[in-house]
Design an enzyme around this catalytic site. Structure first.
Site, PDB file in Angstrom:
ATOM      1  CG  ASP A   1      -2.170   0.943   0.938  1.00 33.37           C
ATOM      2  OD1 ASP A   1      -2.442   1.063  -0.040  1.00 33.37           O
ATOM      3  OD2 ASP A   1      -2.481   1.483   2.072  1.00 33.37           O
TER       4      ASP A   1
ATOM      5  CG  HIS B   1      -0.673   1.640  -9.244  1.00 32.30           C
ATOM      6  ND1 HIS B   1      -1.003   1.617  -8.092  1.00 32.30           N
ATOM      7  CD2 HIS B   1      -1.893   2.748  -9.579  1.00 32.30           C
ATOM      8  CE1 HIS B   1      -1.970   1.978  -7.643  1.00 32.30           C
ATOM      9  NE2 HIS B   1      -2.816   2.635  -8.442  1.00 32.30           N
TER      10      HIS B   1
ATOM     11  CG  LEU C   1       8.929 -17.295  -3.443  1.00 25.46           C
ATOM     12  CD1 LEU C   1       8.815 -17.376  -2.009  1.00 25.46           C
ATOM     13  CD2 LEU C   1       9.425 -15.882  -3.847  1.00 25.46           C
TER      14      LEU C   1
HETATM   15  C1  IPE Z   1      -5.421  -2.634  -0.126  1.00 22.51           C
HETATM   16  O1  IPE Z   1      -5.114  -1.506  -0.122  1.00 22.51           O
HETATM   17  C2  IPE Z   1      -5.341  -3.354  -1.184  1.00 22.51           C
HETATM   18  C3  IPE Z   1      -4.151  -3.566  -2.022  1.00 22.51           C
HETATM   19  C4  IPE Z   1      -2.939  -3.100  -1.386  1.00 22.51           C
HETATM   20  C5  IPE Z   1      -4.120  -4.069  -3.309  1.00 22.51           C
HETATM   21  P1  IPE Z   1      -6.191  -0.286  -0.436  1.00 22.51           P
HETATM   22  O2  IPE Z   1      -5.513   1.051  -0.532  1.00 22.51           O
HETATM   23  O3  IPE Z   1      -7.180  -0.500  -1.260  1.00 22.51           O
HETATM   24  O4  IPE Z   1      -7.080  -0.411   1.035  1.00 22.51           O
HETATM   25  P2  IPE Z   1      -7.798   0.645   2.146  1.00 22.51           P
HETATM   26  O5  IPE Z   1      -8.844   1.405   1.196  1.00 22.51           O
HETATM   27  O6  IPE Z   1      -6.780   1.693   2.686  1.00 22.51           O
HETATM   28  O7  IPE Z   1      -8.480  -0.173   3.064  1.00 22.51           O
HETATM   29  C1  IPE Z   2      -1.763   0.111  -3.226  1.00 21.34           C
HETATM   30  O1  IPE Z   2      -1.801   1.623  -3.308  1.00 21.34           O
HETATM   31  C2  IPE Z   2      -1.983  -0.459  -4.584  1.00 21.34           C
HETATM   32  C3  IPE Z   2      -3.330  -0.814  -4.955  1.00 21.34           C
HETATM   33  C4  IPE Z   2      -4.447  -0.755  -4.098  1.00 21.34           C
HETATM   34  C5  IPE Z   2      -3.771  -1.334  -6.359  1.00 21.34           C
HETATM   35  P1  IPE Z   2      -2.899   2.580  -3.208  1.00 21.34           P
HETATM   36  O2  IPE Z   2      -3.128   2.765  -4.712  1.00 21.34           O
HETATM   37  O3  IPE Z   2      -3.697   1.953  -2.357  1.00 21.34           O
HETATM   38  O4  IPE Z   2      -2.035   3.837  -2.704  1.00 21.34           O
HETATM   39  P2  IPE Z   2      -2.628   4.833  -1.597  1.00 21.34           P
HETATM   40  O5  IPE Z   2      -2.993   3.996  -0.551  1.00 21.34           O
HETATM   41  O6  IPE Z   2      -3.805   5.447  -2.237  1.00 21.34           O
HETATM   42  O7  IPE Z   2      -1.596   5.604  -1.166  1.00 21.34           O
HETATM   43 MG    MG Z   3      -4.258   2.359  -0.458  1.00 20.94          MG
END
Ligand code: IPE
Ligand code: IPE
Ligand code: MG
Length: 240
Positions: free
Chosen positions: A18, A35, A129
């Site tokens: 995240d 990303h 792995l």
């Molecule tokens: C969780 O992150 C999903 C992934 C990292 C793929 P999100 O950014 O979607 O989760 P929330 O919204 O903070 O709970």
């Molecule tokens: C995690 O990063 C990746 C996915 C959920 C696909 P985010 O896109 O949730 O990034 P933040 O949390 O908004 O910074």
């Molecule tokens: Mg996120």
């Protein structure tokens, strides 16, 4: 690396990757830039796990709930996925990594699904792995699909109702044959598990790190494993 005890490694590491969006925003860029920059972190994590001899690594790549993001971001992530899997499979193969996909594959665009299937096929006989890529995944989805399989096995007479137990049920979860998660890392500073491996993380050691995913490096993973090795895992028991 020398400070890590190789006989007390987590057998199964799960990561909630995240913080990509915030990483991009802090640079005045679009979320997709975050990303794109998360790929190096994925590569380093996979290679470090393969090198150390970790058995299973499960990466939260796209959740069921992430389909609710703006279409331009969803499309950007799906395109990136197609490209990245294509680029990374030879390297995974070289490192003896077996790639798998967990989640609702039917929900993915056909090109993404085909690329995943190709990668799974190419690496299926690798013995190192096991890399589970969680795509269109959620912990509740996983439990429901396992309940459906259990119900259908009972209905067909293949299994008796009495035979349903934790061990049997776990065989129907998408992560099977991976053991339960030993260590769950979440980057990005939030302290929640966002519908990840709900059943499998029942006794996982949780590590919440402030580092944003695109900045995550091998050194962070090694630090996390060191922390894991200092945890006292009691599994509800006492030591005396
Ligand atoms: C969780 O992150 C999903 C992934 C990292 C793929 P999100 O950014 O979607 O989760 P929330 O919204 O903070 O709970
Ligand atoms: C995690 O990063 C990746 C996915 C959920 C696909 P985010 O896109 O949730 O990034 P933040 O949390 O908004 O910074
Ligand atoms: Mg996120």
């Amino acid at each position: 690396m020398e400070e890590i005890s190789l006989n007390n490694l987590p057998k199964h590491i799960a990561v909630i990757m995240d913080g990509n969006g915030r990483w991009a925003k802090s640079r005045g860029a679009l979320r997709i830039f975050g990303h794109q920059n998360g790929i190096k972190a994925v590569r380093e994590t996979v290679e470090a796990c393969a090198e150390l001899g970790v058995g299973y690594l499960t990466l939260y790549t796209f959740s069921t709930e992430n389909w609710g993001r703006p279409q331009v971001e969803v499309d950007g992530i799906m395109d990136l996925l197609v490209k990245t899997i294509g680029d990374e499979v030879p390297r995974l193969h070289k490192n003896n990594v077996q790639m798998k996909c967990i989640g609702d594959m039917d929900a993915l665009p056909a090109t993404a699904r085909k690329n995943m299937e190709k990668g799974i096929e190419t690496t299926k006989n690798n013995t190192g792995l096991v890399l589970n890529i969680a795509l269109s995944y959620s912990g509740k989805w996983d439990i429901i699909q396992a309940v459906r399989k259990t119900a259908s096995a009972v209905k067909s007479g293949e299994m008796s109702e009495e035979a349903i137990d934790e061990e049997q049920f776990s065989h129907y979860l998408s992560t099977y044959p991976a053991p339960d998660v030993d260590m769950l890392i979440r980057t990005g500073g939030d302290h929640r598990i966002s519908n990840y491996l709900l059943w499998q993380s029942a006794y996982a050691e949780l590590l919440f790190l402030d580092v944003l995913w695109p900045d995550f490096r091998k050194s962070h993973l090694l630090e996390a494993i060191k922390t894991f090795q200092t945890r006292d895992r009691r599994f509800g028991k006492t030591h005396d």
